[in-house]
Design a protein around this motif. Sequence first.
Motif, PDB file in Angstrom:
ATOM      1  N   UNK A   1       0.800  -1.214   0.000  1.00  0.00           N
ATOM      2  CA  UNK A   1       0.000   0.000   0.000  1.00  0.00           C
ATOM      3  C   UNK A   1       0.839   1.273   0.000  1.00  0.00           C
ATOM      4  N   UNK A   2       1.999   1.225   0.647  1.00  0.00           N
ATOM      5  CA  UNK A   2       2.778   2.460   0.823  1.00  0.00           C
ATOM      6  C   UNK A   2       4.262   2.086   0.872  1.00  0.00           C
ATOM      7  N   UNK A   3       4.860   1.882  -0.291  1.00  0.00           N
ATOM      8  CA  UNK A   3       6.211   1.335  -0.397  1.00  0.00           C
ATOM      9  C   UNK A   3       7.243   2.203   0.321  1.00  0.00           C
ATOM     10  N   UNK A   4       7.248   3.506   0.062  1.00  0.00           N
ATOM     11  CA  UNK A   4       8.297   4.351   0.608  1.00  0.00           C
ATOM     12  C   UNK A   4       8.265   4.401   2.126  1.00  0.00           C
ATOM     13  N   UNK A   5       7.080   4.623   2.711  1.00  0.00           N
ATOM     14  CA  UNK A   5       6.991   4.692   4.168  1.00  0.00           C
ATOM     15  C   UNK A   5       7.337   3.348   4.799  1.00  0.00           C
ATOM     16  N   UNK A   6       6.902   2.257   4.185  1.00  0.00           N
ATOM     17  CA  UNK A   6       7.220   0.937   4.721  1.00  0.00           C
ATOM     18  C   UNK A   6       8.723   0.704   4.752  1.00  0.00           C
ATOM     19  N   UNK A   7       9.436   1.149   3.703  1.00  0.00           N
ATOM     20  CA  UNK A   7      10.884   0.990   3.650  1.00  0.00           C
ATOM     21  C   UNK A   7      11.584   1.832   4.712  1.00  0.00           C
ATOM     22  N   UNK A   8      10.984   2.956   5.078  1.00  0.00           N
ATOM     23  CA  UNK A   8      11.588   3.835   6.079  1.00  0.00           C
ATOM     24  C   UNK A   8      11.352   3.355   7.510  1.00  0.00           C
ATOM     25  N   UNK A   9      10.359   2.525   7.689  1.00  0.00           N
ATOM     26  CA  UNK A   9      10.004   2.093   9.047  1.00  0.00           C
ATOM     27  C   UNK A   9      10.952   1.006   9.533  1.00  0.00           C
ATOM     28  N   UNK A  10      11.584   1.256  10.678  1.00  0.00           N
ATOM     29  CA  UNK A  10      12.443   0.230  11.257  1.00  0.00           C
ATOM     30  C   UNK A  10      11.628  -0.981  11.704  1.00  0.00           C
ATOM     31  N   UNK A  11      10.326  -0.767  12.017  1.00  0.00           N
ATOM     32  CA  UNK A  11       9.452  -1.874  12.437  1.00  0.00           C
ATOM     33  C   UNK A  11       9.445  -2.994  11.412  1.00  0.00           C
ATOM     34  N   UNK A  12       9.400  -2.607  10.131  1.00  0.00           N
ATOM     35  CA  UNK A  12       9.271  -3.602   9.073  1.00  0.00           C
ATOM     36  C   UNK A  12      10.439  -4.571   9.100  1.00  0.00           C
ATOM     37  N   UNK A  13      11.635  -4.061   9.276  1.00  0.00           N
ATOM     38  CA  UNK A  13      12.813  -4.921   9.262  1.00  0.00           C
ATOM     39  C   UNK A  13      12.896  -5.761  10.534  1.00  0.00           C
ATOM     40  N   UNK A  14      12.675  -5.120  11.676  1.00  0.00           N
ATOM     41  CA  UNK A  14      12.761  -5.840  12.936  1.00  0.00           C
ATOM     42  C   UNK A  14      11.709  -6.935  13.037  1.00  0.00           C
ATOM     43  N   UNK A  15      10.467  -6.589  12.693  1.00  0.00           N
ATOM     44  CA  UNK A  15       9.389  -7.565  12.787  1.00  0.00           C
ATOM     45  C   UNK A  15       9.563  -8.681  11.772  1.00  0.00           C
ATOM     46  N   UNK A  16      10.022  -8.339  10.562  1.00  0.00           N
ATOM     47  CA  UNK A  16      10.213  -9.354   9.525  1.00  0.00           C
ATOM     48  C   UNK A  16      11.278 -10.360   9.944  1.00  0.00           C
ATOM     49  N   UNK A  17      12.421  -9.856  10.399  1.00  0.00           N
ATOM     50  CA  UNK A  17      13.510 -10.748  10.798  1.00  0.00           C
ATOM     51  C   UNK A  17      13.100 -11.619  11.977  1.00  0.00           C
ATOM     52  N   UNK A  18      12.481 -10.984  12.972  1.00  0.00           N
ATOM     53  CA  UNK A  18      12.057 -11.741  14.158  1.00  0.00           C
ATOM     54  C   UNK A  18      11.044 -12.819  13.793  1.00  0.00           C
ATOM     55  N   UNK A  19      10.061 -12.466  12.964  1.00  0.00           N
ATOM     56  CA  UNK A  19       9.008 -13.419  12.608  1.00  0.00           C
ATOM     57  C   UNK A  19       9.561 -14.578  11.794  1.00  0.00           C
ATOM     58  N   UNK A  20      10.435 -14.278  10.839  1.00  0.00           N
ATOM     59  CA  UNK A  20      11.019 -15.335  10.014  1.00  0.00           C
ATOM     60  C   UNK A  20      11.844 -16.288  10.872  1.00  0.00           C
ATOM     61  N   UNK A  21      12.660 -15.730  11.765  1.00  0.00           N
ATOM     62  CA  UNK A  21      13.487 -16.571  12.626  1.00  0.00           C
ATOM     63  C   UNK A  21      12.650 -17.465  13.528  1.00  0.00           C
ATOM     64  N   UNK A  22      11.552 -16.909  14.060  1.00  0.00           N
ATOM     65  CA  UNK A  22      10.740 -17.703  14.985  1.00  0.00           C
ATOM     66  C   UNK A  22       9.882 -18.735  14.264  1.00  0.00           C
ATOM     67  N   UNK A  23       9.607 -18.485  12.981  1.00  0.00           N
ATOM     68  CA  UNK A  23       8.926 -19.512  12.187  1.00  0.00           C
ATOM     69  C   UNK A  23       9.890 -20.647  11.875  1.00  0.00           C
ATOM     70  N   UNK A  24      11.133 -20.295  11.528  1.00  0.00           N
ATOM     71  CA  UNK A  24      12.128 -21.303  11.177  1.00  0.00           C
ATOM     72  C   UNK A  24      12.609 -22.058  12.406  1.00  0.00           C
ATOM     73  N   UNK A  25      12.889 -21.300  13.478  1.00  0.00           N
ATOM     74  CA  UNK A  25      13.409 -21.914  14.703  1.00  0.00           C
ATOM     75  C   UNK A  25      12.532 -21.504  15.877  1.00  0.00           C
ATOM     76  N   UNK A  26      11.367 -22.158  16.061  1.00  0.00           N
ATOM     77  CA  UNK A  26      10.489 -21.787  17.177  1.00  0.00           C
ATOM     78  C   UNK A  26      11.153 -22.069  18.514  1.00  0.00           C
ATOM     79  N   UNK A  27      10.875 -21.207  19.479  1.00  0.00           N
ATOM     80  CA  UNK A  27      11.430 -21.388  20.822  1.00  0.00           C
ATOM     81  C   UNK A  27      10.834 -22.625  21.465  1.00  0.00           C
ATOM     82  N   UNK A  28      11.656 -23.551  21.988  1.00  0.00           N
ATOM     83  CA  UNK A  28      11.144 -24.793  22.576  1.00  0.00           C
ATOM     84  C   UNK A  28      10.437 -24.572  23.903  1.00  0.00           C
TER      85      UNK A  28
END
Length: 366
Positions: free
Chosen positions: A288-315
Amino acid sequence: MNTSQNNFNQPLVSVIIPAYNAEKFIAKTLESVLFQTYQNIEILVVDDGSTDTTAEIVKSFVQKDSRVSLLQQSNAGVAAARNLAIETSKGEYIAPIDADDIWYPPNLEKQVKCLTSSAPSVGVVYSWSVDINEKDLLTGGFYNSTIEGEVYTALVYKYFIGNSSSSLIRRVCFAKVGGYNCKLKLENAQGCEDWELHLRIAEHYQFKVVPKYLVGYRQIISSMSTNYAAMAKSHSLIMADVRQQHPEIPSRIYRWSSSNFYIYLAVKSNRSGNHRSTLSWLYRAFKEDLLMALLRHNLYLLSIESILKIIVPAPNESAVELQQASESGEGTTLARIETRTKVHTILPSQVYERMRFNSLANRKSK
């Protein structure tokens, strides 16, 4: 609880509290209201068909303090509960608060002072708020907008007020625009009732802000706000109505609004431990809003965290346990939040967002 401090020369404030199965926090909410430094209040709690001990807890307060009253109805939703309270209330000002949030002692006093010293064209005053957990501890989240005046287009873009417990509203506003929208519940689209009401008010009245952290906005995984699909639908229906009524508003502002709201839902989804849902909301925000999404640090932090926890869920740890651990609130203070506020203002996304708000204000004045 002593009502002898009431100053009846001051405007009566009607505090309205919708409550559905709120036994865990309703006492804390009521205590925070009763111990406001501003005392000329009435408190109307609407039990919206609770099946727990909410009504009994409220009745114990009714017996102690004549300012508190209990209304009861079959479960009809938050909008209907608030409307019932407003219809029954007598105050010149209406102060909504949810049954799990809290006000810090000076909140009403500062809001009333701001509203009484403002022109009649000002219909809403709102305070800043901080996120709190189940133990009333600060978790680090905050809402600190400084937007004032003619706010309609800015409010289409973003619900800068932050939550339903932060505003004080003149009664005449409800006479002008009506009450909360009960149709959203019928559409299974609850979640943005306050945003929708404030939009209607903003068409006729100005807004002002009390730039102090005076509201504790409780974030709990079991709350209604975890129904993300319903919230997204609520936002979509509201914006569809606005678009129909205001075709002069550029379509990009609606895209900005959707993207910003999807980021909000991604953050909420992440807090609940639903990482696949988090990535889905982030993807929609990106579209919906490419430029603002790229500027948001949330996008990177949440993406990395979510991908890692999907791949390696906490036991051996549930999402709720992980969330409670990450948001224990230990060590977080208001001073630290105020420091974060200063840092927050220089983030690229916030600098760009201020540019957007300025452009919306300039557009309004033309």
